[in-house]
Scaffold this motif. Structure first.
Motif, PDB file in Angstrom:
ATOM      1  N   GLU A  18      -1.187  10.736   6.409  1.00 21.73           N
ATOM      2  CA  GLU A  18      -0.565  11.452   4.967  1.00 21.73           C
ATOM      3  C   GLU A  18       1.011  10.818   4.987  1.00 21.73           C
ATOM      4  O   GLU A  18       1.919  11.567   5.273  1.00 21.73           O
ATOM      5  CB  GLU A  18      -0.760  12.818   4.831  1.00 21.73           C
ATOM      6  N   SER A  19       1.166   9.947   3.990  1.00 21.98           N
ATOM      7  CA  SER A  19       2.396   9.379   3.651  1.00 21.98           C
ATOM      8  C   SER A  19       3.391  10.326   3.405  1.00 21.98           C
ATOM      9  O   SER A  19       4.627  10.321   4.048  1.00 21.98           O
ATOM     10  CB  SER A  19       2.297   8.415   2.630  1.00 21.98           C
TER      11      SER A  19
ATOM     12  N   ALA B 131      -9.706   6.694   8.404  1.00 22.57           N
ATOM     13  CA  ALA B 131      -9.616   5.283   8.052  1.00 22.57           C
ATOM     14  C   ALA B 131      -8.807   4.535   6.942  1.00 22.57           C
ATOM     15  O   ALA B 131      -9.321   3.830   5.970  1.00 22.57           O
ATOM     16  CB  ALA B 131     -11.013   4.696   7.796  1.00 22.57           C
ATOM     17  N   ARG B 132      -7.490   5.308   6.766  1.00 25.18           N
ATOM     18  CA  ARG B 132      -6.615   4.824   5.627  1.00 25.18           C
ATOM     19  C   ARG B 132      -5.454   4.602   6.380  1.00 25.18           C
ATOM     20  O   ARG B 132      -4.854   4.966   7.672  1.00 25.18           O
ATOM     21  CB  ARG B 132      -6.539   6.174   4.944  1.00 25.18           C
ATOM     22  N   ILE B 133      -4.437   4.069   5.637  1.00 26.34           N
ATOM     23  CA  ILE B 133      -3.173   3.643   5.939  1.00 26.34           C
ATOM     24  C   ILE B 133      -2.180   4.473   4.972  1.00 26.34           C
ATOM     25  O   ILE B 133      -2.523   4.799   3.669  1.00 26.34           O
ATOM     26  CB  ILE B 133      -2.562   2.335   6.041  1.00 26.34           C
ATOM     27  N   PRO B 134      -1.095   5.065   5.279  1.00 29.93           N
ATOM     28  CA  PRO B 134      -0.353   4.603   6.607  1.00 29.93           C
ATOM     29  C   PRO B 134      -0.799   5.639   7.884  1.00 29.93           C
ATOM     30  O   PRO B 134      -1.307   6.609   7.372  1.00 29.93           O
ATOM     31  CB  PRO B 134       1.178   4.582   6.395  1.00 29.93           C
TER      32      PRO B 134
ATOM     33  N   ARG C 128       5.802   3.543   0.893  1.00 30.17           N
ATOM     34  CA  ARG C 128       6.911   4.609   0.863  1.00 30.17           C
ATOM     35  C   ARG C 128       7.500   4.925   2.235  1.00 30.17           C
ATOM     36  O   ARG C 128       8.669   5.556   2.265  1.00 30.17           O
ATOM     37  CB  ARG C 128       6.384   5.895   0.119  1.00 30.17           C
TER      38      ARG C 128
ATOM     39  N   LEU D  13      -9.839  -1.094   9.453  1.00 36.86           N
ATOM     40  CA  LEU D  13      -9.564   0.182   9.609  1.00 36.86           C
ATOM     41  C   LEU D  13     -10.835   0.968  10.277  1.00 36.86           C
ATOM     42  O   LEU D  13     -10.426   2.192  10.847  1.00 36.86           O
ATOM     43  CB  LEU D  13      -9.387   0.899   7.990  1.00 36.86           C
TER      44      LEU D  13
ATOM     45  N   THR E 197      -6.209  -3.050   3.802  1.00 38.82           N
ATOM     46  CA  THR E 197      -7.221  -2.050   3.604  1.00 38.82           C
ATOM     47  C   THR E 197      -8.642  -2.373   3.646  1.00 38.82           C
ATOM     48  O   THR E 197      -9.448  -1.525   3.428  1.00 38.82           O
ATOM     49  CB  THR E 197      -6.611  -1.546   2.163  1.00 38.82           C
TER      50      THR E 197
ATOM     51  N   SER F 195       0.983  -1.307   0.123  1.00 42.57           N
ATOM     52  CA  SER F 195       0.011   0.057  -0.161  1.00 42.57           C
ATOM     53  C   SER F 195       0.907   1.136  -0.037  1.00 42.57           C
ATOM     54  O   SER F 195       2.019   0.971  -0.016  1.00 42.57           O
ATOM     55  CB  SER F 195      -0.990   0.062   1.256  1.00 42.57           C
ATOM     56  N   ARG F 196       0.213   2.375   0.236  1.00 41.95           N
ATOM     57  CA  ARG F 196       1.073   3.574   0.154  1.00 41.95           C
ATOM     58  C   ARG F 196       1.838   3.767   1.585  1.00 41.95           C
ATOM     59  O   ARG F 196       2.775   4.674   1.484  1.00 41.95           O
ATOM     60  CB  ARG F 196       0.095   4.911   0.176  1.00 41.95           C
TER      61      ARG F 196
HETATM   62  N1  LIG Z   1      -3.098  10.728   0.631  1.00 45.80           N
HETATM   63  C1  LIG Z   1      -3.028   9.371   1.707  1.00 45.80           C
HETATM   64  C2  LIG Z   1      -3.754   8.305   1.122  1.00 45.80           C
HETATM   65  C3  LIG Z   1      -3.865   7.044   1.816  1.00 45.80           C
HETATM   66  C4  LIG Z   1      -4.627   6.003   1.205  1.00 45.80           C
HETATM   67  O1  LIG Z   1      -5.542   6.214   0.179  1.00 45.80           O
HETATM   68  N2  LIG Z   1      -4.449   4.700   1.734  1.00 45.80           N
HETATM   69  C5  LIG Z   1      -5.147   3.533   1.095  1.00 45.80           C
HETATM   70  C6  LIG Z   1      -4.051   2.315   1.012  1.00 45.80           C
HETATM   71  S1  LIG Z   1      -2.930   2.707  -0.199  1.00 45.80           S
HETATM   72  C7  LIG Z   1      -6.390   3.142   1.928  1.00 45.80           C
HETATM   73  O2  LIG Z   1      -5.824   3.197   3.305  1.00 45.80           O
HETATM   74  N3  LIG Z   1      -7.287   2.610   1.493  1.00 45.80           N
HETATM   75  C8  LIG Z   1      -8.450   1.999   2.530  1.00 45.80           C
HETATM   76  C9  LIG Z   1      -9.829   2.916   2.123  1.00 45.80           C
HETATM   77  O3  LIG Z   1      -9.390   3.799   1.237  1.00 45.80           O
HETATM   78  O4  LIG Z   1     -10.580   2.481   2.387  1.00 45.80           O
HETATM   79  C10 LIG Z   1      -1.662   9.151   2.112  1.00 45.80           C
HETATM   80  O5  LIG Z   1      -0.608   9.433   1.164  1.00 45.80           O
HETATM   81  O6  LIG Z   1      -1.495   8.604   3.103  1.00 45.80           O
END
Ligand SMILES: N[C@@H](CCC(=O)N[C@@H](CS)C(=O)NCC(=O)O)C(=O)O
Length: 205
Positions: free
Chosen positions: A64-65, A50-53, A14, A38, A33, A10-11
């Protein structure tokens, strides 16, 4: 100890790459994900998106990565530390640029080239995105023709943040031959031991 929530597919990759470059001890708290991973009260307290990382460093919680990586660059001395405001400014410039100008187009390209089930792939999307990427990839190629790396003469968080997105182009086997400087630079970034180590670990899983 630093904790990073996410997984290398996933992101979060990085940020793992940055943590490996920085060389401080950290713990990866594996999160997929999937919503049930999450959308828990505990995780939403850390990251309401509710996103990673997500990075936890003592009392500081960061999501925010790109911000996580810029923070790590400032937090620790060593080769990844931004040597001055110029380097930090350029790192921010290229990080925002990468997120705004190329990330969505490249991810979409990768999805329709490789990630989606065959029946859901649409070749017109990859064709269109390849065309839309010509301008920003040309900008990147020209910048790299002037100097070897994005914020000076050595690898910095600016390179890591942009290469951490452009690796999707590699994964999608995008034809980058029109951008020789970019290709040279991307190959050098992706040959770094910190990245290779993580990639090989992820492949073994
Ligand atoms: N802009 C955020 C984007 C984070 C993002 O979209 N992560 C994805 C995984 S690559 C995620 O958690 N997706 C789960 C979802 O959207 O439900 C960052 O760069 O950290």
């Amino acid at each position: 100890m630093l904790q990073l929530y996410g997984n290398p597919r996933s992101r979060a990759m990085r940020c793992l790459w940055m943590l490996e470059e920085v060389g401080r001890p950290y713990q990866l708290v594996e999160k997929t994900t999937h919503a049930d991973d999450l959308q828990t009260a505990e995780y939403l307290r850390l990251n309401p998106n509710a996103r990673i990382p997500t990075l936890v460093d003592g009392d500081l919680v960061l999501w925010e990565s790109m911000a996580i990586n810029l923070y790590l660059a400032q937090r620790y001395d060593g080769p990844m530390h931004c040597a001055g405001p110029e380097v930090l400014g350029l790192a921010a410039q290229w990080s925002f640029w990468a997120v705004l100008e190329i990330e969505h187009l490249l991810l979409n390209f990768l999805e329709h080239r490789a990630l989606l089930a065959e029946f859901a792939r649409d070749p017109s999307v990859t064709e269109r995105n390849e065309l839309l990427l010509k301008k920003p990839l040309g900008v990147l190629n020209d910048a790299l023709a002037v100097r070897g790396y994005l914020a000076g003469n050595s690898f910095t968080v600016a390179d890591l943040n942009v290469a951490g997105i452009l690796m999707w182009g590699k994964m999608a086997r995008m034809d980058l031959s029109a951008y020789p400087e970019l290709t040279r630079w991307l190959d050098a970034c992706l040959a770094r031991p910190a990245y290779v180590r993580l990639r090989d670990q992820a492949r073994r899983k």
